[in-house]
Design a protein around this motif. Structure first.
Motif, short mmCIF file in Angstrom:
data_model
loop_
_atom_site.label_atom_id
_atom_site.label_comp_id
_atom_site.label_asym_id
_atom_site.label_seq_id
_atom_site.Cartn_x
_atom_site.Cartn_y
_atom_site.Cartn_z
N UNK A 179 -2.94 -4.83 -8.39
CA UNK A 179 -1.57 -4.65 -7.93
C UNK A 179 -0.67 -5.58 -8.75
N UNK A 180 0.61 -5.47 -8.52
CA UNK A 180 1.55 -6.33 -9.23
C UNK A 180 1.23 -7.80 -8.99
N UNK A 181 0.96 -8.16 -7.74
CA UNK A 181 0.65 -9.54 -7.40
C UNK A 181 -0.65 -10.00 -8.06
N UNK A 182 -1.60 -9.07 -8.21
CA UNK A 182 -2.90 -9.42 -8.79
C UNK A 182 -2.76 -9.86 -10.24
N UNK A 240 -2.49 -1.29 9.48
CA UNK A 240 -2.04 -2.63 9.83
C UNK A 240 -2.78 -3.62 8.94
N UNK A 241 -2.03 -4.49 8.29
CA UNK A 241 -2.62 -5.53 7.45
C UNK A 241 -2.31 -6.88 8.09
N UNK A 289 -5.81 -15.24 -1.20
CA UNK A 289 -4.43 -15.74 -1.16
C UNK A 289 -3.54 -14.82 -0.34
N UNK A 290 -2.58 -15.43 0.35
CA UNK A 290 -1.66 -14.66 1.19
C UNK A 290 -0.96 -13.57 0.39
N UNK A 291 -0.55 -13.88 -0.82
CA UNK A 291 0.18 -12.88 -1.61
C UNK A 291 -0.72 -11.70 -2.00
N UNK A 292 -1.99 -11.95 -2.13
CA UNK A 292 -2.90 -10.84 -2.43
C UNK A 292 -3.11 -9.97 -1.20
N UNK A 293 -3.16 -10.60 -0.03
CA UNK A 293 -3.27 -9.82 1.20
C UNK A 293 -2.03 -8.98 1.42
N UNK A 294 -0.87 -9.57 1.21
CA UNK A 294 0.38 -8.83 1.40
C UNK A 294 0.51 -7.67 0.42
N UNK A 295 -0.08 -7.82 -0.77
CA UNK A 295 0.02 -6.75 -1.76
C UNK A 295 -0.68 -5.48 -1.31
N UNK A 296 -1.68 -5.62 -0.41
CA UNK A 296 -2.35 -4.44 0.15
C UNK A 296 -1.33 -3.63 0.94
N UNK A 297 -0.58 -4.31 1.79
CA UNK A 297 0.44 -3.63 2.60
C UNK A 297 1.55 -3.05 1.72
N UNK A 298 1.90 -3.77 0.65
CA UNK A 298 2.96 -3.29 -0.25
C UNK A 298 2.59 -1.97 -0.90
N UNK A 358 0.41 0.40 0.39
CA UNK A 358 0.15 1.50 1.34
C UNK A 358 1.44 1.87 2.06
N UNK A 359 1.84 3.11 1.94
CA UNK A 359 3.14 3.54 2.45
C UNK A 359 3.30 3.33 3.95
N UNK A 360 2.37 3.81 4.74
CA UNK A 360 2.49 3.73 6.20
C UNK A 360 1.82 2.47 6.72
N UNK A 361 2.28 1.33 6.22
CA UNK A 361 1.63 0.08 6.60
C UNK A 361 2.60 -0.89 7.26
N UNK A 362 2.02 -1.79 8.04
CA UNK A 362 2.76 -2.89 8.65
C UNK A 362 2.01 -4.16 8.32
N UNK A 363 2.76 -5.18 7.90
CA UNK A 363 2.13 -6.45 7.54
C UNK A 363 2.44 -7.49 8.61
N UNK A 364 1.40 -8.16 9.10
CA UNK A 364 1.57 -9.24 10.07
C UNK A 364 0.95 -10.51 9.51
N UNK A 365 1.78 -11.53 9.30
CA UNK A 365 1.28 -12.83 8.86
C UNK A 365 1.13 -13.73 10.08
N UNK A 366 -0.03 -14.35 10.21
CA UNK A 366 -0.26 -15.27 11.33
C UNK A 366 -0.21 -16.70 10.82
N UNK A 367 0.77 -17.43 11.29
CA UNK A 367 0.97 -18.81 10.85
C UNK A 367 -0.19 -19.69 11.29
N UNK A 368 -0.71 -20.46 10.35
CA UNK A 368 -1.79 -21.40 10.65
C UNK A 368 -3.18 -20.80 10.57
N UNK A 369 -3.25 -19.49 10.41
CA UNK A 369 -4.56 -18.82 10.33
C UNK A 369 -5.13 -18.94 8.93
N UNK A 370 -6.45 -19.16 8.86
CA UNK A 370 -7.12 -19.23 7.58
C UNK A 370 -7.85 -17.94 7.28
#
Length: 297
Positions: free
Chosen positions: A136-139, A237-238, A248-257, A259-271
């Protein structure tokens, strides 16, 4: 308590051990564990919650772990696509035509492959703590010095996990690694110990971790831009932690970026793990919320 059953699924020379919670007449949810992890990465409490919310939760041991087949890697190396097909074999073993797929870490990569290869079998996808199955672009953005330090420190911590003279000693040796993966969430030692004991006692293949590592390394070394994630048209749902020391968080978010019908949820403090009951419950609620919405679309 929801209904509980076990089933060994045999296809050719492969055995996949599975366990199911809830009524088989309910919408099925296939739970796909991380690399080297058994079905019981998804705890009884997690599965019972899904079943109690009206879903048929099915967890299974990957090939090479738990009670599933041991594989001679030199003679029969397997791929991410093979593991995606295993997930389909599991659902077919229960007579399920379509299902929701939930995957964590390597299981999240497998979920993407299922979505691409078997769209007609997918109701929805949930991808947790995983990167993309293609470039992906982030990759393409180089890893920064700080990011490399985080990744290197994780590798160092896992390399320090040594077998002890007793099972209890070995379990204790793994706790610092699980604590590291839990990031800012306190490690629930009971959850961590149960997970580790199950992994060490039910997995007979001592090369299981190495085989999964070989598969993932081979896969990641060959990924390229394929434009396949854009073809996934199922609700997705990602979920990703902002303190993930493995993906890396940015690599996880790139999955959602992608996929058209996706929702991204970031959980603060989660590893990269959720061996914490509060966090596990939070993720379970997010999963059920997504499954219910997807079931009504």
């Amino acid at each position: 308590m929801a209904e509980f059953s076990k089933k060994d699924i045999f296809v050719n020379n492969l055995k996949l051990h599975s366990e199911a919670f809830g009524k088989s007449s309910n919408p099925a949810c296939i739970l796909i564990a991380p690399k080297m992890s058994t079905a019981r990465f998804w705890t009884d409490a997690f599965c019972q919650y899904l079943a109690g919310q009206g879903f048929f939760a099915i967890r299974y041991d990957h090939r090479d772990v738990g009670e599933s087949s041991e594989i001679d890697w030199q003679k029969a190396p397997y791929t991410m696509s093979d593991l995606a097909h295993d997930a389909i074999l599991v659902m077919e073993g229960y007579g399920v035509k379509k299902a929701h797929f939930v995957g964590d870490s390597m299981g999240g990569w497998i979920c993407q492959r299922v979505g691409v290869d078997y769209p007609e079998r997918v109701l929805s996808l949930i991808i947790i703590s995983a990167g993309p199955i293609e470039v992906t672009k982030e990759w393409t953005i180089p890893i920064t010095e700080q990011e490399q330090k985080i990744l290197d420190n994780t590798s160092k911590i896992f390399l320090s996990c040594k077998d002890g003279k007793t099972l209890e000693e070995t379990v204790q040796n793994y706790l610092p690694a699980w604590r590291h993966l839990n990031a800012e969430y306190p490690l629930d030692e009971e959850l961590a110990k149960n997970f580790t004991i199950d992994l060490l006692t039910r997995t007979k293949n001592k090369n299981a971790g190495k085989n999964h590592d070989l598969m993932m390394s081979d896969f990641l070394s060959k990924i390229k831009r394929l434009d396949v994630l854009q073809k996934i048209d199922r609700p997705t749902l990602v979920i990703h932690g902002d303190k993930d020391p493995v993906v890396l968080l940015r690599h996880g978010k790139s999955v959602a970026d992608e996929i058209t019908k996706s929702k991204f949820v970031m959980i603060k403090g989660m590893g990269h793990a959720f061996l914490n009951r509060i966090l596990e419950e939070k993720i379970a609620r997010l999963v059920v919320e997504h499954l219910k919405k997807a079931s009504n679309t």
